[in-house]
Design a protein around this motif. Structure first.
Motif: not given
Length: 98
Positions: A27, A38, A40
């Motif tokens: 992340a 945030t 990923t």
């Protein structure tokens, strides 16, 4: 708020090219225009999936990057855009300077 997510997505995508070498990224977090995000990245054979959320509002986004085209959903709304050639070659140092 959608504009903030799309703007943030453009920043993410500008740094996504190296993600094709990774399978799954940890992340990452960054702040843009006072909003903290945030996300990923997961590299697939022909694209990168980017999943994240705005930590200020809780809004989520899912983006699929194929070449210079980005499509997905941000805050429940469909988004689709091309990454400008100049942004596509930016690295983390250039983004940090912005």
């Amino acid at each position: 708020m959608l504009k903030s997510i799309v703007t943030a997505a453009a920043v993410i995508v500008a740094t996504a090219a190296p993600a094709f070498a990774d399978t799954v990224s940890d992340a990452r977090t960054f702040t843009r225009d006072g909003e903290t995000f945030t996300y990923t990245q997961v590299a697939k054979d022909d694209h990168v999936d980017i999943d994240g959320r705005n930590l200020n509002s809780g809004e989520t986004f899912h983006l699929v990057v194929r070449g210079k085209r980005v499509a997905g959903v941000a805050n429940g709304k469909p988004v689709s855009f091309f990454v400008p050639a100049k942004a596509a070659v930016m690295d983390d140092k250039v983004v940090a300077l912005r």
